[in-house]
Write a protein that holds these residues in place. Structure first.
Motif, PDB file in Angstrom:
ATOM      1  N   GLU B 149       0.818  -1.213   0.000  1.00  0.00           N
ATOM      2  CA  GLU B 149       0.000   0.000   0.000  1.00  0.00           C
ATOM      3  C   GLU B 149       0.849   1.260   0.000  1.00  0.00           C
ATOM      4  OE1 GLU B 149      -3.274   0.113   2.676  1.00  0.00           O
ATOM      5  OE2 GLU B 149      -3.907  -1.928   2.181  1.00  0.00           O
ATOM      6  N   MET B 150       2.027   1.173   0.629  1.00  0.00           N
ATOM      7  CA  MET B 150       2.941   2.308   0.589  1.00  0.00           C
ATOM      8  C   MET B 150       3.425   2.522  -0.857  1.00  0.00           C
ATOM      9  SD  MET B 150       6.662   2.746   2.407  1.00  0.00           S
ATOM     10  CE  MET B 150       7.494   1.763   1.169  1.00  0.00           C
ATOM     11  N   LEU B 151       3.713   1.407  -1.539  1.00  0.00           N
ATOM     12  CA  LEU B 151       4.219   1.491  -2.909  1.00  0.00           C
ATOM     13  C   LEU B 151       3.212   2.144  -3.844  1.00  0.00           C
ATOM     14  CD1 LEU B 151       6.040  -1.934  -3.348  1.00  0.00           C
ATOM     15  CD2 LEU B 151       7.058   0.349  -3.220  1.00  0.00           C
ATOM     16  N   ASN B 152       1.920   1.831  -3.676  1.00  0.00           N
ATOM     17  CA  ASN B 152       0.965   2.465  -4.587  1.00  0.00           C
ATOM     18  C   ASN B 152       0.379   3.757  -4.020  1.00  0.00           C
ATOM     19  OD1 ASN B 152      -1.119   1.574  -2.910  1.00  0.00           O
ATOM     20  ND2 ASN B 152      -1.296  -0.356  -4.036  1.00  0.00           N
ATOM     21  N   GLY B 153       1.024   4.283  -2.974  1.00  0.00           N
ATOM     22  CA  GLY B 153       0.667   5.627  -2.499  1.00  0.00           C
ATOM     23  C   GLY B 153      -0.514   5.681  -1.554  1.00  0.00           C
ATOM     24  N   ASP B 154      -1.018   4.519  -1.110  1.00  0.00           N
ATOM     25  CA  ASP B 154      -2.185   4.523  -0.233  1.00  0.00           C
ATOM     26  C   ASP B 154      -1.834   4.596   1.248  1.00  0.00           C
ATOM     27  OD1 ASP B 154      -3.907   4.443  -2.336  1.00  0.00           O
ATOM     28  OD2 ASP B 154      -4.027   2.249  -2.383  1.00  0.00           O
ATOM     29  N   ALA B 155      -0.552   4.440   1.585  1.00  0.00           N
ATOM     30  CA  ALA B 155      -0.172   4.494   2.997  1.00  0.00           C
ATOM     31  C   ALA B 155       1.064   5.360   3.165  1.00  0.00           C
ATOM     32  CB  ALA B 155       0.100   3.090   3.524  1.00  0.00           C
ATOM     33  N   GLN B 156       1.028   6.228   4.176  1.00  0.00           N
ATOM     34  CA  GLN B 156       2.186   7.078   4.453  1.00  0.00           C
ATOM     35  C   GLN B 156       3.012   6.546   5.616  1.00  0.00           C
ATOM     36  OE1 GLN B 156      -1.028   8.689   3.780  1.00  0.00           O
ATOM     37  NE2 GLN B 156      -0.155   8.434   1.750  1.00  0.00           N
ATOM     38  N   THR B 330       8.424   4.938   6.991  1.00  0.00           N
ATOM     39  CA  THR B 330       7.822   6.071   6.278  1.00  0.00           C
ATOM     40  C   THR B 330       8.617   6.327   5.009  1.00  0.00           C
ATOM     41  OG1 THR B 330       9.191   7.531   7.631  1.00  0.00           O
ATOM     42  CG2 THR B 330       6.893   7.301   8.280  1.00  0.00           C
ATOM     43  N   PRO B 331       7.943   6.539   3.875  1.00  0.00           N
ATOM     44  CA  PRO B 331       8.662   6.826   2.634  1.00  0.00           C
ATOM     45  C   PRO B 331       9.271   8.225   2.671  1.00  0.00           C
ATOM     46  CG  PRO B 331       6.312   7.019   2.273  1.00  0.00           C
ATOM     47  CD  PRO B 331       6.486   6.530   3.681  1.00  0.00           C
ATOM     48  N   ALA B 332      10.226   8.470   1.781  1.00  0.00           N
ATOM     49  CA  ALA B 332      10.867   9.787   1.725  1.00  0.00           C
ATOM     50  C   ALA B 332       9.930  10.776   1.043  1.00  0.00           C
ATOM     51  CB  ALA B 332      12.194   9.698   0.972  1.00  0.00           C
TER      52      ALA B 332
END
Lengths: 279, 519
Positions: B149-156, B330-332
């Motif tokens: 979900e982080m990869l497709n932008g749905d989770a921060q 957390t992504p950059a």
């Protein structure tokens, strides 16, 4: 105990009754006390006392001072007596408010009930804190309060749900591995059913009686009915806070669609499981 | 607190972080009116404007400019929004308690919107105005799904019961989420451990990791084979896609090169595992330390007789071999201010108290006096022999006796000199404590130990080298530390104080360590 808002000291009322009796002894109409059926040529008791005593001030009878059809003063009384299991029995008397809906409040908990045909209500409820306070509020907003000291509350673990309306929520408690049957109790407060009725469910577990450590699973069950389906139900949970005290959380449950009528929405992560640590 | 200011300052922010560009024009003008930039508003994160201008994409601090034009976000209605996805053990009780405490500390009230046990949203609102300040959406699945979900932008934020895999790191890099391996991309929220459990009326109290692997492989099927009564063993474990089940496969099954048998009862949650085990005296389950229910925990025993129980202390020191750090990744990306404040809160003593109260293991540093390490020293005496003599033991005891051990311990990844995840986090933790002056005027000894493989002399050298490497890493991280604040010394005792049996890889890994002692 006094009505906070319409408070009249008992002594004043007593004096008023005595005065009234004295004055209306010819027709004996006690119930008429408060109104003054005196004919103009008769001086009142107050006038007569006044004339004989210089510094006399006549008793003040408030204009809304009233009596019930049974002749009882309309004043509200509320008493709290401790009963076993860190419970309290509240006795509320409002002789002029028969069959009336009242709201009982205790440390953030609120539920509605109805007074009897003589305006009484007796409710037994588990307390949440040792220095417990209770309020009873009438429809007209007048409120009476009392307190009770219940140190035994520390022997119990209590969690509560409360909501307004006809949601039909339940606390689900699973005492596994505790061998001797259910020790916890679920208490329902506020049994009236109308759209603004306030309801409370409390789960009470006697932690002090436990000899061993263990866990009680606590959950919230919400029935999907024609009244609740596809709606957002507002609920409050009261449970001991992670960092102490009681923590109250506002919940909005998004109920399943109306195809699911008859199902039960089971939520296991709303109320924290009760963990008893006995060393 | 500051969230309030965000609310007042800031504007439109839509789920998915960085609102899709409302292709509308804005003009941002500096407070003194001297500089202004016009263009199309790309996004607003509550604090910073990103504008596509004739100079390219510019990021401007919202506090320094005023916004004019149809594209300006509405500062009054701005609500910070972000989503958290991932591991169930973290999402069930821990995260709700953390969010609620964070809100309370920030002077906010919460409203929790619940769809079901794994989908819920916290709305933080101002108690007086009732205005919503932040919306935090939770989707609780498992670690793998969280990263997806982080990869497709749905989770921060991703809740993870394991470290990110190489494949996930690669995919994140490709998706423009930065280098997820960097220290700033993850933090340990709490510590936990995998523990074998049985019903309380089951007489077993210990099990070897080898036997545990054989039981879950279906090679041992009767309690009689491990010294119990003649009864079949019923197995319980998490569902295969759970991070904890995967951890069990790698750490326990993997080290014996065994595969899980098909006759395991799988459960969605640790609660389900332990409740099933409670009801059946012939069953065994693997659960997490933070959810033991009404079961009995089994200690882990090595072939040489040394045993470990999971305790708060042994999970902090990672002396217990199946300790599991719980991460938030957390992504950059620039997170809304409320999200950054929540992350900062996770490090606070208040958050650590919540972690402890909910039943997980916190990361506060404890001291373990020598008097509480009798078993370790007894083991050392029992294991002493050809290579480790009485003189070595005496010297070690003399060095350590005036000091006490801190729970901060450093261990290394299998077959490598790189620190494991919990130890990397410990480097930062210790550096911060040193910077804050927690140990001013004291001596901290970095004490190296090795496993017993190979010659004692060589092991002594290796353990010293490891202690020096750890000290160097801590010094590097403690940038503001003055050299005269605290004495950081090196001691090394090679294989003299084994914690576990050297006959397995996990045992050797437990033994290869750098402890920190305070004098």
């Amino acid at each position: 105990m006094l009505d906070k808002k319409n408070g009249t000291p008992l002594s004043t009322i007593f004096f008023a009754i005595v005065t009234a009796c004295f004055f209306t002894q010819s027709n004996g109409a006690l119930a008429q006390a408060g109104s003054t059926p005196a004919s103009s040529n008769q001086s009142t008791l107050a006038d007569r006392v006044n004339s004989s005593e210089q510094d006399y001030t006549s008793p003040q009878i408030s204009s809304d001072q009233a009596f019930s059809p049974l002749g009882l003063a309309c004043d509200l009384t509320l008493n709290a007596t401790k009963s076993v299991g860190a419970m309290v029995t509240l006795t509320f008397k409002a002789p002029c408010h028969a069959h009336e809906i009242i709201t009982i409040t205790h440390q953030g908990l609120q539920f509605t009930t109805r007074t009897s045909e003589v305006g009484h209500a007796t409710v037994q409820l588990p307390v949440l804190v040792a220095a417990a306070s209770f309020d009873v509020t009438l429809l007209n907003g007048s409120t009476i309060s009392t307190t009770a000291h219940v140190p035994e509350v520390s022997d119990y673990h209590r969690v509560a749900l409360q909501w307004t309306g006809e949601s039909g929520l339940e606390i689900h408690a699973l005492e596994i591995g505790t061998a001797h049957g259910q020790r916890g109790r679920i208490i329902t407060l506020g049994k009236l059913d109308f759209p603004t009725a306030k309801h409370v469910k409390i789960y009470s577990f006697p932690t002090a009686q436990m000899q061993t450590s263990g866990v009680v699973r606590l959950g919230l069950n919400a029935k999907v009915t024609a009244k609740t389906c596809n709606k957002e139900i507002k609920v409050q949970t009261l449970q001991s806070g992670v960092t102490g005290g009681i923590s109250i959380t506002d919940l909005a449950l998004l109920m399943p669609s109306c195809d699911a009528i008859g199902d039960v929405l089971m939520l296991n992560n709303i109320l924290r499981d009760l963990k008893i640590e006995q060393n | 607190m500051n969230i309030l200011r965000v609310a007042a300052l800031v504007a439109l922010f839509i789920t998915g972080l960085f609102a899709p560009a409302m292709a509308q024009d804005v003009t941002l003008t500096s407070r003194d009116g001297k500089v202004s930039v016009s263009g199309t508003l790309l996004s607003f994160d509550g604090e910073f404007y990103r504008v596509k201008s004739i100079y390219g994409a510019l990021t401007l601090d919202g506090t320094g400019v005023t916004c004019a034009g149809v594209g300006c976000p509405n500062l009054e209605t701005y609500v910070a929004e972000f989503s958290i996805s991932g591991a169930r053990p973290m999402g069930e009780a821990l995260m709700p308690a953390l969010v609620e405490t964070f809100a309370k500390q920030s002077g906010m009230r919460v409203r929790k919107i619940v769809q079901d046990d794994t989908h819920y949203t916290y709305v933080l609102h101002h108690p007086d105005t009732g205005k919503d300040v932040a919306r935090i959406g939770f989707r609780i699945t498992n670690t793998t799904a969280g990263f997806a979900e982080m990869l497709n932008g749905d989770a921060q934020m991703v809740l993870a019961t394991r470290e990110i895999t190489a494949a996930e790191v690669k995919a994140a890099h490709k998706a423009g989420l930065g280098n997820m391996k960097r220290a700033a991309r993850s933090r340990i929220v709490a510590l936990d451990g995998l523990v074998p459990v049985v019903a309380r009326d089951n007489p077993a109290s210990m099990i070897s990791l080898v036997d545990l692997a054989k039981i879950y492989a279906g090679d041992i099927t009767n309690w009689q084979e491990i010294g119990g009564t003649d009864a079949p063993i019923y197995l319980h474990l998490f569902t295969p896609n759970s991070g904890l089940a995967q951890q069990f496969e790698t750490d326990v099954m993997g080290s014996e090169k065994l595969d899980l048998t098909a006759s395991i009862m799988r459960h969605a949650t640790a609660v389900d595992v332990v409740d099933a085990v409670t009801k059946d005296p012939f069953s065994i389950g693997v659960t997490r330390f933070s959810e033991l229910g009404n079961t009995k925990m089994l200690a882990l025993r090595g072939a040489c007789g040394m045993a470990f129980s999971a305790t708060r202390q042994s999970l902090k020191t990672k002396d217990y071999p199946l300790a599991i750090p719980l991460f938030i990744y957390t992504p950059a990306q620039r997170l809304p201010k409320a999200a950054r404040e929540f992350l900062a809160f996770l490090r606070s003593p208040a958050a650590q108290q919540v972690v402890r109260q909910i039943g997980f293991v916190d990361q506060t540093v404890d001291r373990i006096g020598l008097e509480n390490q009798g078993k370790r020293f007894a083991n050392a005496i029992a294991a002493a022999g050809k290579e480790t003599g009485l003189m070595d033991l005496k010297q070690m005891v003399e060095t350590l006796r005036p000091a006490s051990r801190l729970t901060i311990t450093f261990r290394f990844n299998t077959g490598s000199s790189s620190l494991d995840a919990q130890s990397r986090s410990n480097v930062v933790l210790l550096a911060r404590l040193l910077e804050a002056g927690a140990y001013d005027g004291r001596e901290l000894m970095f004490v190296g130990f090795s496993d017993g493989q190979g010659a004692a002399n060589g092991n002594q050298v290796i353990s010293q080298r490891r202690a020096k490497a750890v000290r160097a890493a801590v010094k590097l991280a403690a940038t503001t530390l003055q050299s005269d604040q605290v004495m950081l010394s090196i001691k090394a005792f090679g294989e003299a104080l084994p914690m576990a049996c050297d006959d397995t890889e996990w045992g050797r890994q437990v033994n290869r360590r750098v402890e920190v002692w305070i004098k």
